[in-house]
Design a protein around this motif. Structure first.
Motif, PDB file in Angstrom:
ATOM      1  N   ASP A  52       0.826  -1.203   0.000  1.00 57.71           N
ATOM      2  CA  ASP A  52       0.000   0.000   0.000  1.00 57.71           C
ATOM      3  C   ASP A  52       0.864   1.258   0.000  1.00 57.71           C
ATOM      4  N   PHE A  53       2.052   1.146   0.600  1.00 58.89           N
ATOM      5  CA  PHE A  53       2.968   2.275   0.687  1.00 58.89           C
ATOM      6  C   PHE A  53       4.396   1.792   0.446  1.00 58.89           C
ATOM      7  N   PHE A  54       5.239   2.720   0.007  1.00 59.62           N
ATOM      8  CA  PHE A  54       6.641   2.406  -0.292  1.00 59.62           C
ATOM      9  C   PHE A  54       7.529   3.393   0.462  1.00 59.62           C
ATOM     10  N   PHE A  55       8.398   2.870   1.325  1.00 63.09           N
ATOM     11  CA  PHE A  55       9.283   3.718   2.121  1.00 63.09           C
ATOM     12  C   PHE A  55      10.647   3.791   1.450  1.00 63.09           C
ATOM     13  N   VAL A  56      11.141   5.020   1.254  1.00 62.52           N
ATOM     14  CA  VAL A  56      12.422   5.245   0.588  1.00 62.52           C
ATOM     15  C   VAL A  56      13.437   5.693   1.640  1.00 62.52           C
ATOM     16  N   PRO A  57      14.379   4.825   2.030  1.00 66.42           N
ATOM     17  CA  PRO A  57      15.275   5.137   3.145  1.00 66.42           C
ATOM     18  C   PRO A  57      16.496   5.962   2.752  1.00 66.42           C
ATOM     19  N   VAL A  58      16.357   7.278   2.842  1.00 59.38           N
ATOM     20  CA  VAL A  58      17.478   8.194   2.643  1.00 59.38           C
ATOM     21  C   VAL A  58      17.723   8.887   3.976  1.00 59.38           C
ATOM     22  N   LEU A  59      18.923   8.736   4.540  1.00 59.45           N
ATOM     23  CA  LEU A  59      19.218   9.281   5.866  1.00 59.45           C
ATOM     24  C   LEU A  59      19.781  10.697   5.745  1.00 59.45           C
ATOM     25  N   ASP A  60      18.878  11.665   5.615  1.00 63.99           N
ATOM     26  CA  ASP A  60      19.347  13.036   5.399  1.00 63.99           C
ATOM     27  C   ASP A  60      20.042  13.612   6.629  1.00 63.99           C
ATOM     28  N   ALA A  61      19.715  13.120   7.833  1.00 65.41           N
ATOM     29  CA  ALA A  61      20.411  13.600   9.029  1.00 65.41           C
ATOM     30  C   ALA A  61      21.903  13.280   8.939  1.00 65.41           C
ATOM     31  N   CYS A  62      22.232  12.123   8.366  1.00 64.16           N
ATOM     32  CA  CYS A  62      23.642  11.752   8.192  1.00 64.16           C
ATOM     33  C   CYS A  62      24.286  12.548   7.060  1.00 64.16           C
ATOM     34  N   ILE A  63      23.539  12.806   6.012  1.00 60.61           N
ATOM     35  CA  ILE A  63      24.088  13.582   4.902  1.00 60.61           C
ATOM     36  C   ILE A  63      24.492  14.958   5.392  1.00 60.61           C
ATOM     37  N   ILE A  64      23.608  15.599   6.132  1.00 59.52           N
ATOM     38  CA  ILE A  64      23.850  16.978   6.547  1.00 59.52           C
ATOM     39  C   ILE A  64      24.937  17.055   7.616  1.00 59.52           C
ATOM     40  N   THR A  65      24.885  16.186   8.613  1.00 62.39           N
ATOM     41  CA  THR A  65      25.912  16.243   9.655  1.00 62.39           C
ATOM     42  C   THR A  65      27.273  15.828   9.125  1.00 62.39           C
ATOM     43  N   ARG A  66      27.312  15.089   8.027  1.00 70.15           N
ATOM     44  CA  ARG A  66      28.574  14.631   7.462  1.00 70.15           C
ATOM     45  C   ARG A  66      29.033  15.465   6.273  1.00 70.15           C
ATOM     46  N   ALA A  67      28.315  16.521   5.942  1.00 72.82           N
ATOM     47  CA  ALA A  67      28.608  17.265   4.721  1.00 72.82           C
ATOM     48  C   ALA A  67      30.038  17.771   4.661  1.00 72.82           C
ATOM     49  N   ASP A  68      30.621  18.100   5.809  1.00 71.83           N
ATOM     50  CA  ASP A  68      31.996  18.600   5.853  1.00 71.83           C
ATOM     51  C   ASP A  68      33.002  17.520   6.244  1.00 71.83           C
ATOM     52  N   ASP A  69      32.583  16.268   6.269  1.00 72.46           N
ATOM     53  CA  ASP A  69      33.447  15.212   6.794  1.00 72.46           C
ATOM     54  C   ASP A  69      34.689  14.952   5.952  1.00 72.46           C
ATOM     55  N   ALA A  70      34.527  14.836   4.643  1.00 70.71           N
ATOM     56  CA  ALA A  70      35.629  14.383   3.800  1.00 70.71           C
ATOM     57  C   ALA A  70      35.446  14.908   2.373  1.00 70.71           C
ATOM     58  N   PRO A  71      36.540  15.048   1.628  1.00 72.58           N
ATOM     59  CA  PRO A  71      36.448  15.611   0.273  1.00 72.58           C
ATOM     60  C   PRO A  71      35.516  14.851  -0.660  1.00 72.58           C
ATOM     61  N   HIS A  72      35.426  13.516  -0.522  1.00 68.90           N
ATOM     62  CA  HIS A  72      34.649  12.748  -1.502  1.00 68.90           C
ATOM     63  C   HIS A  72      33.147  13.027  -1.434  1.00 68.90           C
ATOM     64  N   LEU A  73      32.679  13.676  -0.357  1.00 67.82           N
ATOM     65  CA  LEU A  73      31.256  14.000  -0.276  1.00 67.82           C
ATOM     66  C   LEU A  73      30.892  15.192  -1.169  1.00 67.82           C
ATOM     67  N   SER A  74      31.903  15.925  -1.640  1.00 65.02           N
ATOM     68  CA  SER A  74      31.735  16.928  -2.706  1.00 65.02           C
ATOM     69  C   SER A  74      30.792  18.062  -2.346  1.00 65.02           C
ATOM     70  N   LEU A  75      30.858  18.529  -1.109  1.00 63.96           N
ATOM     71  CA  LEU A  75      30.054  19.682  -0.743  1.00 63.96           C
ATOM     72  C   LEU A  75      30.464  20.913  -1.547  1.00 63.96           C
ATOM     73  N   GLU A  76      31.727  20.947  -1.986  1.00 64.54           N
ATOM     74  CA  GLU A  76      32.213  22.106  -2.738  1.00 64.54           C
ATOM     75  C   GLU A  76      31.455  22.305  -4.047  1.00 64.54           C
ATOM     76  N   ASN A  77      30.831  21.246  -4.564  1.00 67.87           N
ATOM     77  CA  ASN A  77      30.041  21.374  -5.786  1.00 67.87           C
ATOM     78  C   ASN A  77      28.693  22.035  -5.541  1.00 67.87           C
ATOM     79  N   HIS A  78      28.396  22.313  -4.281  1.00 67.76           N
ATOM     80  CA  HIS A  78      27.100  22.898  -3.925  1.00 67.76           C
ATOM     81  C   HIS A  78      27.279  24.233  -3.204  1.00 67.76           C
ATOM     82  N   THR A  79      28.395  24.917  -3.482  1.00 64.67           N
ATOM     83  CA  THR A  79      28.704  26.231  -2.900  1.00 64.67           C
ATOM     84  C   THR A  79      28.509  26.252  -1.391  1.00 64.67           C
ATOM     85  N   GLY A  80      28.818  25.128  -0.754  1.00 63.14           N
ATOM     86  CA  GLY A  80      28.753  25.056   0.696  1.00 63.14           C
ATOM     87  C   GLY A  80      27.376  24.822   1.268  1.00 63.14           C
TER      88      GLY A  80
END
Length: 794
Positions: free
Chosen positions: A416-444
């Motif tokens: 009846d429903f479809f859950f899409v598991p994207v952990l945005d809390a981890c994306i945001i808290t880790r945005a500055d963690d390492a170069p491979h996350l490529s935050l620089e492509n999003h003007t910070g």
């Protein structure tokens, strides 16, 4: 034998149906508001009562409902309270919703669902560096590995490219002057040291300069490595990588105090104790948690190793697949086992959880640099659970509960429903963690980076699965846990249901409301975000934030403290902005609402030594951290619920301590506010009424106050993630024989919690969402074939 019946309708017929629905929608735009309220939908939903077409189990399972028979008077059986709330399972719901749930939930019957257990194998068994998804025969590779069989190695640098001025590159959380583990972009002592696996996290490896002023802070020089304090073998002051823990604990040697144990899976001041890392559902007992990624045992897969393959032991299957009638089939012509079918009796709503590539979940957990971030728990030296104060831990809690729920299904055709598991809390808290996350492509902008993750997840399910197009995503569920909620959701997924903590309809605050620039979404172009609001009460849901299980508050039953013991009229304790010491400097913080409250009723002197203009002894509005915060709330009758950077956890604090919430944030929905009847247990004050706040509260009579307090006491458990907590209690008892005080306390609670409330809302939506009703109306009016409208077992 049970089998799934395929849809029998042509694409031309589907197009005809779609055209009619579009026509109906256009008519609605002229007859009703663009963002229709639940009051409008409720008027129609009352007509769609809950009695099956006939009494057969098959029809009931198909969820075809017709108007109520003569004599079934829901208004009489389930009367409204003085604020038009209808009580269902001890909570005052909006009238139409309460009527439907009270009258209809009990007759829901089980459906016989065929679950397909996958048997596809992966190339080279993923080379031992990943987990095989047996549904597709695809590898899910661990951090630092890639390729069809996970045999490829990634080189994830800890540092950005260097320059003469910055020999280790510009700052990033992973910046490393020692040994970089390029599979995770993490920094360690490395070979040649006494403790090669000891982390050298961030400031540990660089020179830290003393403050230039008495009240100043230390400043790290990211251009200068501090190799002496890291690698030296000096007997009285050895480097961090050579410090013997016993000698240091006995205070026999000195060491650099900026070095500590930030990475998950390690405990102790010197990271000397290996402990459990945090994984989703701790791999369900069918795997090992390696830093956040479940390394599943043979025959199991999924983010939490909860999905069995054909080679798993049926006796070990999860509860949501039991009891099952199993039909074993073989691959024709080869005799080799391919898939097997298991028929299980289940109650709707049925939720299908996408097993997405780990980029959206497991890798975000495995590579995080700070163990507390984006999780609701960590583990100590006994492997006992330590609950965190991370408000965003709710995302993990709801995900774990869905994965372990009896409402979960592997059969997308029946879901009846479809859950899409994207952990945005981890994306945001880790945005500055390492170069491979490529935050620089999003003007910070962390908001822009996060949008890209959701968009890629949407592309993944469009490419791999057939389910999105059947409803244009309306039966899909996405979780957005961060301060601005789903404001930065990509336009492609906006039809779906959003689980958020920030229910901003943008009716008043129609721009980014956070004061933190990196989360601002105003600068995201409309060709990526679209022009949607942050929250649509007709389809989305605000869930409570995570609150750490508090044994003291539970055992003291603060939620039930009576009116006569609540001597404080109004209470608010939190950051009040730049007028106060240590206050947030931005004028835009809390959209200025907390600052206005403090100007009127501040009970603590500001920087100028002034109290609020309307200071009163029984009104507490202070930025000073309370030593007994929960007690102070429990001693209050009314408690302020004001925004912070977007949402805050004040609603949860108020409800869990039995205080009547006073909501001051125009056009912004609070948890369940489009479902529960807030007038029955809360007070809403317009932002322009802040100067009259206390006058308004003093005019509320005692009968009304007692009524609201009793309703708060009825619903407080709906703000607890009890299901997730008890799942952890069961894991701890099974795995380590631990039964902590928090487990005992939560086992004693029996009312509906966050997850149960969520399921009840899905159950209601399943039968009452307008797009589903339009299909039912069209079927009835145009005689469209049943196979185009429902998914059926026979």
């Amino acid at each position: 034998m049970y089998s799934v019946q395929k849809w029998k309708c042509s694409w031309s017929l589907v197009a005809t149906i779609a055209s009619i629905i579009v026509l109906v929608s256009v008519v609605h735009l002229f007859l009703f508001p663009v963002t229709p309220s639940f009051d409008y939908f409720s008027a129609r939903q009352v007509q769609y009562k809950c009695v099956p077409v006939n009494t057969s189990v098959d029809q009931a399972a198909d969820h075809f409902w017709v108007n109520k028979p003569q004599g079934l008077d829901l208004d009489h059986r389930f009367p409204s309270d003085l604020h038009n709330g209808v009580v269902y399972r001890n909570a005052p719901w909006k009238a139409a919703i309460g009527h439907w749930l009270s009258g209809c939930d009990a007759i829901a019957t089980e459906a016989r669902i065929v679950e397909t257990i996958g048997g596809r194998r992966c190339k080279n068994d993923c080379s031992g560096q990943g987990v095989c998804n047996h549904e597709f025969g695809e590898c899910r590779c661990f951090h630092g590995f890639n390729g069809e069989d996970c045999s490829g190695r990634l080189n994830l640098s800890c540092n950005y490219p260097n320059t003469p001025e910055l020999p280790y590159g510009r700052w990033v959380v992973s910046i490393c002057s020692a040994h970089c583990d390029t599979t995770r972009a993490m920094c360690f002592c490395g070979e040649g040291t006494k403790y090669p696996n000891r982390p050298v996290a961030e400031t540990c490896g660089f020179q830290v300069n003393s403050p230039t002023e008495p009240e100043g802070v230390k400043v790290t020089d990211w251009a200068k490595a501090d190799l002496d304090n890291i690698f030296t073998t000096n007997g009285s002051k050895p480097g961090w990588c050579n410090v013997d823990p016993d000698a240091a604990y006995d205070s026999k040697v000195l060491f650099k105090e900026e070095c500590d144990c930030k990475y998950d899976g390690l405990w102790g001041r010197f990271c000397e104790v290996p402990v459990e890392s945090v994984c989703i559902n701790q791999c369900s007992g069918h795997g090992h948690c390696r830093g956040g990624f479940c390394q599943c045992n043979n025959g199991w897969y999924g983010t939490d190793c909860s999905i069995p393959s054909v080679v798993s032991a049926i006796g070990e299957w999860p509860k949501w697949l039991k009891p099952a009638h199993v039909d074993i089939t073989s691959n024709e012509g080869t005799g080799r086992l391919a898939n097997l079918n298991a028929a299980v009796e289940k109650k709707r709503p049925l939720i299908y959880v996408y097993d997405l590539p780990p980029d959206f979940n497991s890798l975000l957990l495995e590579g995080r640099h700070f163990k507390f971030e984006c999780v609701n728990r960590i583990y100590d030296e006994r492997n006992a659970t330590l609950w965190t104060d991370q408000l965003y831990g709710s995302q993990m809690a709801i995900y774990e509960s869905i994965l372990a729920s009896p409402h979960r299904t592997l059969n997308g055709e029946e879901a009846d429903f479809f859950f899409v598991p994207v952990l945005d809390a981890c994306i945001i808290t880790r945005a500055d963690d390492a170069p491979h996350l490529s935050l620089e492509n999003h003007t910070g902008l962390r908001s822009s980076l996060t949008l890209e993750f959701y968009k890629k997840a949407h592309e993944q399910i469009i490419e791999k699965y057939p389910y999105w197009n059947r409803s244009a995503g309306k039966d899909h569920i996405w979780s957005f846990s961060w301060d601005e909620g789903a404001c930065y959701a990509p336009k492609e997924i906006w039809n779906s249901m959003m689980l958020v903590h920030w229910g901003n309809t943008n009716s008043k605050h129609n721009h980014s409301t956070t004061a933190y620039w990196a989360d601002n979404w105003d600068k995201i172009p409309s060709d990526r975000r679209g022009n949607h609001s942050c929250f649509d009460p007709a389809k989305d849901l605000v869930l409570p934030a995570w609150k750490r299980p508090d044994v003291t508050s539970l055992s003291a039953k603060l939620w039930s403290r009576p009116r006569e013991n609540r001597k404080t009229l109004f209470f608010f304790n939190g950051n009040l902005g730049p007028a106060y010491t240590s206050g947030r400097p931005e004028a835009t913080y809390s959209m200025g609402i907390r600052q206005r409250l403090a100007d009127e009723f501040g009970s603590t002197p500001n920087k100028e030594g002034k109290l609020g203009k309307q200071y009163a002894e029984d009104v507490i509005v202070t930025p000073l951290r309370s030593e007994n915060y929960h007690e102070d709330i429990a001693n209050s009758t009314f408690c302020g619920v004001l925004p912070g950077d977007g949402w805050s956890g004040r609603m949860e604090d108020s409800i869990l301590q039995g205080c009547i919430p006073v909501v001051i944030q125009d056009g912004i929905f609070l948890p369940y506010e489009n479902m529960l009847n807030y007038e029955s247990f809360a007070v809403r004050i317009r932002e322009d009424e802040i100067p009259n706040l206390i006058k308004i509260l003093r005019k509320i009579n005692e009968t009304e106050i007692e009524f609201k307090l009793k309703n708060v006491q009825k619903i407080w458990q709906r703000f607890l993630y009890r299901d997730s907590i008890l799942l952890e209690a069961e894991r701890q008892k099974t795995g380590f024989g631990l039964e902590e005080d928090w487990a005992v306390q939560f086992l004693q609670q029996s009312e509906d919690d966050v997850f149960t409330t969520f399921l009840q809302i899905l159950h209601y939506k399943l039968h009452n969402d307008p797009w589903r009703l339009q299909l039912a109306d069209l079927k009835k009016e145009y005689g469209l074939p049943q196979e185009c409208l429902i998914r059926k077992t026979k």
